[in-house]
Design an enzyme around this catalytic site. Structure first.
Site, PDB file in Angstrom:
ATOM      1  CG  HIS A   1      -2.157  -0.812   1.046  1.00 34.31           C
ATOM      2  ND1 HIS A   1      -2.157  -2.187   1.043  1.00 34.31           N
ATOM      3  CD2 HIS A   1      -3.452  -0.442   0.848  1.00 34.31           C
ATOM      4  CE1 HIS A   1      -3.391  -2.632   0.870  1.00 34.31           C
ATOM      5  NE2 HIS A   1      -4.206  -1.591   0.739  1.00 34.31           N
TER       6      HIS A   1
ATOM      7  CG  HIS B   1       2.766  -3.142   6.591  1.00 33.10           C
ATOM      8  ND1 HIS B   1       3.544  -4.013   5.869  1.00 33.10           N
ATOM      9  CD2 HIS B   1       1.619  -2.993   5.899  1.00 33.10           C
ATOM     10  CE1 HIS B   1       2.886  -4.377   4.776  1.00 33.10           C
ATOM     11  NE2 HIS B   1       1.715  -3.779   4.781  1.00 33.10           N
TER      12      HIS B   1
HETATM   13  C1  RDZ Z   1      -4.984  -8.339  -5.668  1.00 28.36           C
HETATM   14  C2  RDZ Z   1      -4.220  -7.135  -6.035  1.00 28.36           C
HETATM   15  C3  RDZ Z   1      -4.365  -6.611  -7.406  1.00 28.36           C
HETATM   16  C4  RDZ Z   1      -3.389  -6.515  -5.206  1.00 28.36           C
HETATM   17  C5  RDZ Z   1      -3.103  -6.920  -3.804  1.00 28.36           C
HETATM   18  C6  RDZ Z   1      -3.000  -5.687  -2.991  1.00 28.36           C
HETATM   19  C7  RDZ Z   1      -2.595  -5.996  -1.583  1.00 28.36           C
HETATM   20  C8  RDZ Z   1      -3.522  -6.699  -0.706  1.00 28.36           C
HETATM   21  C9  RDZ Z   1      -1.371  -5.597  -1.171  1.00 28.36           C
HETATM   22  C10 RDZ Z   1      -0.849  -5.802   0.210  1.00 28.36           C
HETATM   23  O1  RDZ Z   1      -0.516  -4.557   0.705  1.00 28.36           O
HETATM   24  P1  RDZ Z   1       0.311  -4.438   2.029  1.00 28.36           P
HETATM   25  O2  RDZ Z   1       1.656  -5.044   1.763  1.00 28.36           O
HETATM   26  O3  RDZ Z   1       0.419  -2.967   2.294  1.00 28.36           O
HETATM   27  O4  RDZ Z   1      -0.448  -5.137   3.109  1.00 28.36           O
END
Ligand code: RDZ
Length: 286
Positions: A207, A249
Site C-alpha cells: 500500500h 506493518h
Molecule cells: C490483488 C491485487 C491486485 C493486489 C493486492 C493488494 C494488496 C492486498 C497488497 C498488500 O498490501 P500491504 O503489503 O500494504 O499489506
C-alpha cells in the site's frame, strides 16, 4: 555481564540487552541461549511472536565465531588488524539489531487499531477505508476504466503508463516480499480482501509503494488545484500511517515502501511508453 537467564527460566520472552561477550558488547537473550547454528538474518523468517523474532534477529556473529579469534585489549593482548576488520561488522550488526528492536517496539505501540478491542478500535473502520483506497484492485480497475473511456491521445498515454506502473509495482513488491519473507506483526488480524499468497509477508508495504507511486504520478501528470495537491499528499501519508495503526506493518515496512514507490515513479518515467512506442508494440503483436 552474567546472563540472568538462569534466574528467570519460565518467561516466554525478554528484551535484548547489551551483554559482554569476549570483551565486546553484543545483544544477548535474557531467557534463551543463543543458537550457534542459525544464520543471522535481520528481516527473514521471523516467528509470529515478535519477541522471539527480536531475539533471533539480535544474535551476534561474534558469538558464533567462537572465542579463540577475538580477544579484546582488556585481557592484555593488542587487537590485530584482522580483529579491527571484524569489529566493524559487529558494530553494524548491533546497530541494525537495535534499529530492528526499536522498529518492533514502536510498531507494536502504534498498532492501536489492530482490532476492535484495541485502544483506538473505533477508528478501525476509517483505517480500513484508507486501506481500500490504496488497494491494487480499485487502482487497476479505475485506471483501466479511465483508459477505456479516455478519448484524447494524451489522456490514453497517461493512463496507459499509470497502468504499467501499477503492474510493475505489483511484480516488484511480490518479488521483494518473497525474497525477504518478513512476517507481519503478531498483533495483525489478517482480514484483508483480495490478497496474493506473498501478502502474508509484510516487507515492504504494498500500500505504501502504491500510495507513493500514484501520489507522485497524480501530482506530476494531472493539473490539480492547490487544495487537491495537498489532499494527494495527505492521502499518501495517511495510507502509510494506517498500515501501522491497523497492525498490518512495522514502521520500517512503510518507510521502505514509500521510498520504493518514489523510486518506482522514476522507473516509470524512464520507461515511459509514448503513443509511437505503443503503436510499434501493437504492430509487432499483430
Ligand atoms: C490483488 C491485487 C491486485 C493486489 C493486492 C493488494 C494488496 C492486498 C497488497 C498488500 O498490501 P500491504 O503489503 O500494504 O499489506
Amino acid at each position: 555481564m552474567p546472563s540472568p537467564k538462569g534466574k528467570n527460566p519460565g518467561r516466554g520472552g525478554g528484551s535484548p540487552v547489551l551483554g559482554s561477550s569476549n570483551g565486546r558488547y553484543d545483544f544477548m537473550s535474557l531467557t534463551k541461549p543463543l543458537s550457534r547454528s542459525s544464520p543471522p538474518n535481520l528481516l527473514q523468517r521471523q516467528g509470529s511472536d515478535p519477541t522471539t523474532a527480536r531475539l533471533r534477529a539480535s544474535e551476534s556473529p561474534t558469538r558464533r565465531r567462537g572465542s579463540g579469534s577475538s580477544v579484546g585489549s582488556a585481557s592484555g593482548q593488542t587487537l590485530t588488524e584482522e580483529d579491527g576488520i571484524r569489529l566493524n561488522p559487529s558494530f553494524l550488526h548491533v546497530a541494525l539489531s537495535s534499529l530492528l528492536a526499536i522498529d518492533l517496539w514502536l510498531s507494536k505501540r502504534l498498532g492501536v487499531c489492530a482490532c476492535e478491542d484495541s485502544s483506538w478500535g473505533s477508528v478501525r473502520p476509517l483505517m480500513k477505508l484508507l486501506e481500500i483506497s490504496g488497494h491494487g484492485i480499485p487502482w487497476l480497475a479505475g485506471t483501466a476504466y479511465c483508459l477505456y473511456k479516455s478519448d484524447s491521445a494524451a489522456g490514453q498515454e497517461v493512463m496507459l503508463n499509470l497502468l504499467m506502473g501499477l503492474l510493475l509495482d505489483l511484480v516488484l513488491v511480490a518479488i521483494i516480499k518473497a525474497v525477504v519473507r518478513r512476517r507481519r506483526p503478531a498483533h495483525n488480524r489478517m482480514d484483508m480482501f483480495a490478497t496474493f499468497s506473498v501478502d502474508s509477508y509484510s516487507f515492504p508495504s504494498g500500500h505504501a509503494t502504491r500510495a507513493a507511486l500514484c501520489g507522485r504520478f497524480l501530482l506530476a501528470h494531472l493539473v490539480l488545484a492547490a487544495p487537491l495537491r495537498v489532499l494527494v499528499w495527505l492521502w499518501t501519508g495517511l495510507v502509510g500511517l494506517s498500515r501501522v495503526l491497523l497492525g498490518r506493518h512495522n514502521v520500517t515496512d512503510v518507510i521502505f515502501g514509500f521510498w520504493m514507490g518514489y523510486c518506482q515513479y522514476n522507473l516509470v518515467e524512464m520507461l515511459w511508453l509514448s503513443p509511437q512506442t505503443l503503436q510499434g508494440l501493437l504492430g509487432q503483436l499483430a
